[in-house]
Design a protein around this motif. Structure first.
Motif, PDB file in Angstrom:
ATOM      1  N   PRO A  79       0.840  -1.207   0.000  1.00 58.79           N
ATOM      2  CA  PRO A  79       0.000   0.000   0.000  1.00 58.79           C
ATOM      3  C   PRO A  79       0.875   1.257   0.000  1.00 58.79           C
ATOM      4  CG  PRO A  79      -0.624  -1.535   1.760  1.00 58.79           C
ATOM      5  CD  PRO A  79       0.684  -2.003   1.218  1.00 58.79           C
ATOM      6  N   HIS A  80       0.313   2.381  -0.369  1.00 54.14           N
ATOM      7  CA  HIS A  80       1.081   3.623  -0.464  1.00 54.14           C
ATOM      8  C   HIS A  80       1.561   4.112   0.897  1.00 54.14           C
ATOM      9  CE1 HIS A  80       0.443   3.980  -4.706  1.00 54.14           C
ATOM     10  NE2 HIS A  80      -0.876   4.017  -4.581  1.00 54.14           N
ATOM     11  N   ASP A  81       0.870   3.738   1.994  1.00 53.46           N
ATOM     12  CA  ASP A  81       1.252   4.266   3.299  1.00 53.46           C
ATOM     13  C   ASP A  81       2.377   3.473   3.962  1.00 53.46           C
ATOM     14  OD1 ASP A  81      -0.258   2.011   3.754  1.00 53.46           O
ATOM     15  OD2 ASP A  81      -1.404   2.855   5.417  1.00 53.46           O
ATOM     16  N   ILE A  82       2.831   2.398   3.360  1.00 55.06           N
ATOM     17  CA  ILE A  82       3.955   1.628   3.909  1.00 55.06           C
ATOM     18  C   ILE A  82       5.253   2.317   3.490  1.00 55.06           C
ATOM     19  CG2 ILE A  82       5.184  -0.569   3.866  1.00 55.06           C
ATOM     20  CD1 ILE A  82       2.597  -0.770   5.366  1.00 55.06           C
ATOM     21  N   SER A  83       6.052   2.746   4.478  1.00 53.84           N
ATOM     22  CA  SER A  83       7.272   3.492   4.169  1.00 53.84           C
ATOM     23  C   SER A  83       8.527   2.627   4.205  1.00 53.84           C
ATOM     24  CB  SER A  83       7.438   4.663   5.140  1.00 53.84           C
ATOM     25  OG  SER A  83       7.501   4.207   6.481  1.00 53.84           O
ATOM     26  N   GLN A  84       8.446   1.449   4.797  1.00 55.16           N
ATOM     27  CA  GLN A  84       9.583   0.538   4.745  1.00 55.16           C
ATOM     28  C   GLN A  84       9.105  -0.885   4.968  1.00 55.16           C
ATOM     29  OE1 GLN A  84      12.188   2.025   7.855  1.00 55.16           O
ATOM     30  NE2 GLN A  84      11.490   0.510   9.307  1.00 55.16           N
ATOM     31  N   VAL A  85       9.882  -1.829   4.456  1.00 50.69           N
ATOM     32  CA  VAL A  85       9.577  -3.245   4.642  1.00 50.69           C
ATOM     33  C   VAL A  85      10.778  -3.916   5.286  1.00 50.69           C
ATOM     34  CG1 VAL A  85       7.860  -3.477   2.824  1.00 50.69           C
ATOM     35  CG2 VAL A  85      10.263  -3.676   2.255  1.00 50.69           C
ATOM     36  N   ARG A  86      10.503  -4.966   6.031  1.00 49.80           N
ATOM     37  CA  ARG A  86      11.538  -5.638   6.811  1.00 49.80           C
ATOM     38  C   ARG A  86      11.410  -7.146   6.667  1.00 49.80           C
ATOM     39  NH1 ARG A  86      14.410  -3.984  11.010  1.00 49.80           N
ATOM     40  NH2 ARG A  86      13.153  -2.085  11.197  1.00 49.80           N
ATOM     41  N   ILE A  87      12.525  -7.829   6.733  1.00 48.83           N
ATOM     42  CA  ILE A  87      12.522  -9.290   6.772  1.00 48.83           C
ATOM     43  C   ILE A  87      13.691  -9.735   7.630  1.00 48.83           C
ATOM     44  CG2 ILE A  87      13.893  -9.480   4.647  1.00 48.83           C
ATOM     45  CD1 ILE A  87      12.281 -12.049   4.015  1.00 48.83           C
ATOM     46  N   GLU A  88      13.476 -10.743   8.468  1.00 44.74           N
ATOM     47  CA  GLU A  88      14.523 -11.261   9.340  1.00 44.74           C
ATOM     48  C   GLU A  88      14.899 -12.665   8.875  1.00 44.74           C
ATOM     49  OE1 GLU A  88      15.498 -11.628  14.117  1.00 44.74           O
ATOM     50  OE2 GLU A  88      13.898 -10.335  13.376  1.00 44.74           O
ATOM     51  N   VAL A  89      16.185 -12.878   8.631  1.00 44.55           N
ATOM     52  CA  VAL A  89      16.646 -14.157   8.095  1.00 44.55           C
ATOM     53  C   VAL A  89      17.795 -14.688   8.938  1.00 44.55           C
ATOM     54  CG1 VAL A  89      15.934 -13.575   5.753  1.00 44.55           C
ATOM     55  CG2 VAL A  89      18.245 -13.010   6.499  1.00 44.55           C
ATOM     56  N   GLY A  90      17.966 -16.008   8.906  1.00 47.50           N
ATOM     57  CA  GLY A  90      19.073 -16.631   9.603  1.00 47.50           C
ATOM     58  C   GLY A  90      20.381 -16.436   8.857  1.00 47.50           C
ATOM     59  N   PRO A  91      21.515 -16.727   9.497  1.00 53.68           N
ATOM     60  CA  PRO A  91      22.826 -16.515   8.860  1.00 53.68           C
ATOM     61  C   PRO A  91      22.985 -17.246   7.537  1.00 53.68           C
ATOM     62  CG  PRO A  91      23.096 -16.906  11.209  1.00 53.68           C
ATOM     63  CD  PRO A  91      21.659 -17.189  10.896  1.00 53.68           C
ATOM     64  N   SER A  92      22.504 -18.493   7.460  1.00 57.18           N
ATOM     65  CA  SER A  92      22.675 -19.255   6.220  1.00 57.18           C
ATOM     66  C   SER A  92      21.828 -18.660   5.095  1.00 57.18           C
ATOM     67  CB  SER A  92      22.323 -20.730   6.439  1.00 57.18           C
ATOM     68  OG  SER A  92      20.982 -20.865   6.879  1.00 57.18           O
ATOM     69  N   ASP A  93      20.604 -18.222   5.419  1.00 56.76           N
ATOM     70  CA  ASP A  93      19.774 -17.563   4.402  1.00 56.76           C
ATOM     71  C   ASP A  93      20.370 -16.223   3.992  1.00 56.76           C
ATOM     72  OD1 ASP A  93      17.805 -19.501   4.051  1.00 56.76           O
ATOM     73  OD2 ASP A  93      16.601 -18.757   5.720  1.00 56.76           O
ATOM     74  N   HIS A  94      20.949 -15.511   4.953  1.00 56.51           N
ATOM     75  CA  HIS A  94      21.539 -14.198   4.666  1.00 56.51           C
ATOM     76  C   HIS A  94      22.666 -14.311   3.652  1.00 56.51           C
ATOM     77  CE1 HIS A  94      24.241 -10.717   5.552  1.00 56.51           C
ATOM     78  NE2 HIS A  94      23.093 -10.062   5.556  1.00 56.51           N
ATOM     79  N   SER A  95      23.435 -15.381   3.741  1.00 54.19           N
ATOM     80  CA  SER A  95      24.558 -15.570   2.816  1.00 54.19           C
ATOM     81  C   SER A  95      24.206 -16.456   1.633  1.00 54.19           C
ATOM     82  CB  SER A  95      25.749 -16.183   3.571  1.00 54.19           C
ATOM     83  OG  SER A  95      25.405 -17.450   4.119  1.00 54.19           O
ATOM     84  N   GLY A  96      22.937 -16.878   1.537  1.00 52.76           N
ATOM     85  CA  GLY A  96      22.515 -17.775   0.464  1.00 52.76           C
ATOM     86  C   GLY A  96      21.597 -17.109  -0.544  1.00 52.76           C
TER      87      GLY A  96
END
Length: 278
Positions: A79-96
């Motif tokens: 939606p237009h009112d969302i100013s940022q999005v976030r996602i939390e990932v584990g170390p292996s996903d972060h580097s994969g």
């Protein structure tokens, strides 16, 4: 690609797919490529900046090319009112593949959640004019000052100082009252020089922050001394694991700091990544 709000009929299936402890009640939706390949979203408002934020939660591990498709659909549905999005990932996903897809979609690192196992240890030796103790009556202003400073430095949007102080004061008073928060201070020569805020829940604790508010007293070992004391004191009380956070406001993964933390027994449990949308 199926993009829609969550219905009551979805809850059992999504809870089975979601990471442990995920709350999918409230304003939420799902982007799905297949029954076992989906991204959950959850909306919220930052209590200080009032920014509308959407959090993405991966519910499965599709092939690498599917991450790009899922993220593209998730971002297109904002939606237009969302100013940022976030996602939390584990170390292996972060580097994969997921981390690669996120970076290609404009996500950067913001917060590292770290953890270490603690065991019984001796409290550090202190100089004759130095002591470490819990916050005493009449010293609450020092804790509010220190925590307000830490929060202000981590904010990516300017917030009036008075609003930050009021938020921190209310939060600390509530936490001190119900004993879920505890403040430790270093006193040297009669002056308060450092503050540590600890969150407690059963046998697990979190070192929320350690602050030396006087710039002239930085790099003199106060933070390390206070952290060592807190670990020793909590281990004596039966706390076996301690968590913490590392903020990376410049969006760059702090590899050297992570290596240093690793030598001190800390490990990265997850990386919270954000993407500004407006």
């Amino acid at each position: 690609m199926n993009v829609r709000d969550i219905t009551p009929a979805d809850l059992d299936r999504l809870r089975a797919l979601a990471p442990d402890g995920t709350d999918i009640d409230g304003r939420a939706g799902v982007i799905s490529a297949a029954a076992d390949q989906a991204v959950l979203w959850r909306d919220g408002v930052h209590p200080l900046t009032d920014r509308q934020e959407r959090q993405f939660i991966p519910l499965a591990s599709p092939p690498p090319d599917r991450w790009h498709n899922l993220l593209r659909a998730a971002l297109a549905a904002l939606p237009h009112d969302i100013s940022q999005v976030r996602i939390e990932v584990g170390p292996s996903d972060h580097s994969g593949p997921l981390g690669d897809a996120l970076r290609a979609s404009g996500f950067v690192d913001q917060i590292l959640r770290i953890r270490k196992d603690i065991t019984a240890a001796a409290e550090p030796d202190l100089a004759a004019d130095t002591r470490i103790r819990q916050l005493g009556p009449g010293e609450e202003h020092f804790a509010v000052h220190c925590v307000s400073r830490a929060i202000t430095q981590a904010l990516d949007t300017p917030v009036p100082a008075s609003r930050v102080r009021q938020f921190v004061s209310d939060w600390l008073n509530d936490g001190w009252s119900d004993k879920t928060l505890r403040s430790y201070i270093v006193e040297c020569g009669g002056a308060l020089v450092a503050h540590a805020l600890v969150s407690l829940e059963g046998s697990a604790g979190e070192l929320v922050d350690v602050v030396v508010p006087d710039d002239g007293l930085r790099s003199k070992g106060w933070s390390r001394l206070l952290s060592t004391f807190v670990e020793a004191r909590l281990s004596r009380e039966g706390v076996s694991a301690l968590g913490g956070t590392v903020v990376t406001p410049d969006g760059v993964y702090p590899r050297q700091l992570v290596e240093n933390l690793g030598r001190a027994g800390w490990r990265v449990e997850s990386v919270s990544m954000i993407r500004k949308t407006g």
